[in-house]
Design a protein around this motif. Sequence first.
Motif, mmCIF file in Angstrom:
data_model
loop_
_atom_site.group_PDB
_atom_site.id
_atom_site.type_symbol
_atom_site.label_atom_id
_atom_site.label_comp_id
_atom_site.label_asym_id
_atom_site.label_seq_id
_atom_site.Cartn_x
_atom_site.Cartn_y
_atom_site.Cartn_z
ATOM 1 N N LEU A 182 10.884 12.891 -5.509
ATOM 2 C CA LEU A 182 9.755 12.638 -6.410
ATOM 3 C C LEU A 182 8.478 13.349 -5.992
ATOM 4 N N ARG A 183 8.374 13.721 -4.727
ATOM 5 C CA ARG A 183 7.091 14.166 -4.165
ATOM 6 C C ARG A 183 6.393 15.210 -5.042
ATOM 7 N N ASP A 184 6.990 16.344 -5.237
ATOM 8 C CA ASP A 184 6.320 17.425 -5.968
ATOM 9 C C ASP A 184 6.386 17.264 -7.485
ATOM 10 N N PRO A 185 7.562 16.920 -8.069
ATOM 11 C CA PRO A 185 7.601 16.792 -9.531
ATOM 12 C C PRO A 185 6.633 15.748 -10.081
ATOM 13 N N LEU A 186 6.518 14.614 -9.414
ATOM 14 C CA LEU A 186 5.640 13.568 -9.925
ATOM 15 C C LEU A 186 4.177 13.928 -9.711
ATOM 16 N N ALA A 187 3.874 14.590 -8.593
ATOM 17 C CA ALA A 187 2.502 15.041 -8.364
ATOM 18 C C ALA A 187 2.072 16.004 -9.464
ATOM 19 N N GLY A 188 2.965 16.905 -9.852
ATOM 20 C CA GLY A 188 2.655 17.840 -10.921
ATOM 21 C C GLY A 188 2.520 17.152 -12.269
ATOM 22 N N HIS A 189 3.311 16.126 -12.502
ATOM 23 C CA HIS A 189 3.288 15.407 -13.771
ATOM 24 C C HIS A 189 2.012 14.582 -13.912
ATOM 25 N N VAL A 190 1.609 13.915 -12.844
ATOM 26 C CA VAL A 190 0.427 13.053 -12.885
ATOM 27 C C VAL A 190 -0.853 13.872 -12.849
ATOM 28 N N GLY A 191 -0.854 14.942 -12.067
ATOM 29 C CA GLY A 191 -2.030 15.783 -11.963
ATOM 30 C C GLY A 191 -3.231 15.011 -11.434
ATOM 31 N N ALA A 192 -4.381 15.201 -12.085
ATOM 32 C CA ALA A 192 -5.619 14.547 -11.642
ATOM 33 C C ALA A 192 -5.894 13.253 -12.391
ATOM 34 N N ASP A 193 -4.963 12.808 -13.239
ATOM 35 C CA ASP A 193 -5.185 11.594 -14.032
ATOM 36 C C ASP A 193 -5.233 10.353 -13.140
ATOM 37 N N LEU A 194 -5.930 9.332 -13.614
ATOM 38 C CA LEU A 194 -5.981 8.059 -12.914
ATOM 39 C C LEU A 194 -4.606 7.405 -12.929
ATOM 40 N N VAL A 195 -4.200 6.819 -11.796
ATOM 41 C CA VAL A 195 -2.956 6.062 -11.697
ATOM 42 C C VAL A 195 -3.312 4.590 -11.519
ATOM 43 N N VAL A 196 -2.794 3.749 -12.406
ATOM 44 C CA VAL A 196 -2.908 2.299 -12.262
ATOM 45 C C VAL A 196 -1.572 1.817 -11.708
ATOM 46 N N ASP A 197 -1.559 1.485 -10.439
ATOM 47 C CA ASP A 197 -0.317 1.210 -9.727
ATOM 48 C C ASP A 197 -0.063 -0.292 -9.668
ATOM 49 N N LEU A 198 0.869 -0.765 -10.480
ATOM 50 C CA LEU A 198 1.210 -2.183 -10.539
ATOM 51 C C LEU A 198 2.524 -2.465 -9.825
ATOM 52 N N ARG A 199 3.013 -1.525 -9.043
ATOM 53 C CA ARG A 199 4.267 -1.713 -8.310
ATOM 54 C C ARG A 199 4.061 -2.631 -7.113
ATOM 55 N N SER A 200 5.162 -3.100 -6.582
ATOM 56 C CA SER A 200 5.122 -3.906 -5.369
ATOM 57 C C SER A 200 6.390 -3.635 -4.567
ATOM 58 N N GLY A 201 6.394 -4.098 -3.321
ATOM 59 C CA GLY A 201 7.580 -3.977 -2.499
ATOM 60 C C GLY A 201 8.011 -2.545 -2.256
ATOM 61 N N ALA A 202 9.321 -2.350 -2.185
ATOM 62 C CA ALA A 202 9.871 -1.042 -1.846
ATOM 63 C C ALA A 202 9.517 0.026 -2.865
ATOM 64 N N TYR A 203 9.282 -0.362 -4.110
ATOM 65 C CA TYR A 203 9.016 0.633 -5.153
ATOM 66 C C TYR A 203 7.677 1.327 -4.962
ATOM 67 N N ALA A 204 6.731 0.638 -4.333
ATOM 68 C CA ALA A 204 5.440 1.266 -4.068
ATOM 69 C C ALA A 204 5.568 2.396 -3.057
ATOM 70 N N GLY A 205 6.640 2.391 -2.265
ATOM 71 C CA GLY A 205 6.820 3.422 -1.259
ATOM 72 C C GLY A 205 7.565 4.651 -1.745
ATOM 73 N N LEU A 206 8.052 4.643 -2.983
ATOM 74 C CA LEU A 206 8.817 5.796 -3.474
ATOM 75 C C LEU A 206 7.926 7.003 -3.723
ATOM 76 N N TRP A 207 6.683 6.754 -4.088
ATOM 77 C CA TRP A 207 5.711 7.842 -4.286
ATOM 78 C C TRP A 207 4.326 7.255 -4.126
#
Length: 260
Positions: free
Chosen positions: A148-173
Amino acid sequence: MFIFVPPSETKAFPSDAAPADLGSLALPELAPTREALRDALVRLCRGPAAKAREALGLSEGQSGESEHNREIANAPAAPAADVYTGVLYDALDLPTLRQRGVILDHVLIFSGLWGVVRPGDRIPHYRCSAGVKLPGAGSVSTAWRKALRDPLAGHVGADLVVDLRSGAYAGLWTPGANAVTVRVLHEREVNGVVKRTVVSHFNKATKGRLARSLLESGQRPRKPEEFAELVRGFGYTVEQGPAGTRPNAPTALDIVVSEL
């Protein structure tokens, strides 16, 4: 603005529909990792039942989950919005938002098996959490942190991320500084003393309702402070959360609730 949410353990069973096309899911460059993990999961579940249950963290009463995983490559698929269920998804109610024409593509659901999917991406019922280690493929979390490292960084770009994840899923990216993480605190009075605690049900339900309010508003805040003001406008009590320890850490916010 992107909204990150976790998956759910409870899922619906699609029926009378074609299998998932892994290349059609969000970030199609992830298809090789998705296929490798899916095939490893199938091999595990076609082997000794006790070994599969142990690897997946299932009880004997949940053996049906392992049995379903055996045929996952050809299992019927439906939009993720219809597959994921449970407290957060009941509050979020993606199917109703979709029927009303609300744009949902900037919602990303993190998954131990698929990496990330959009609400409209078609997936089958499955059981494979981010904490699983698959024989021949290794740790699911490790695989996704790399993929996920590079593809998701390119997809999100400079947009704001509202991160509602918890647990192990927060560590995926891990998002950068232009992001907010949200903790829900349940405030109550005990013997005359006000106490705040994290309670799973309040956490999931509030995050689901918060995401729904963001989507219904049509607003796209660009910075953490804009997000905080918008959420206060929804009627929530928003406070600064614990500061991050790493450089460029997201802004941590606490949402305080007293009742559902």
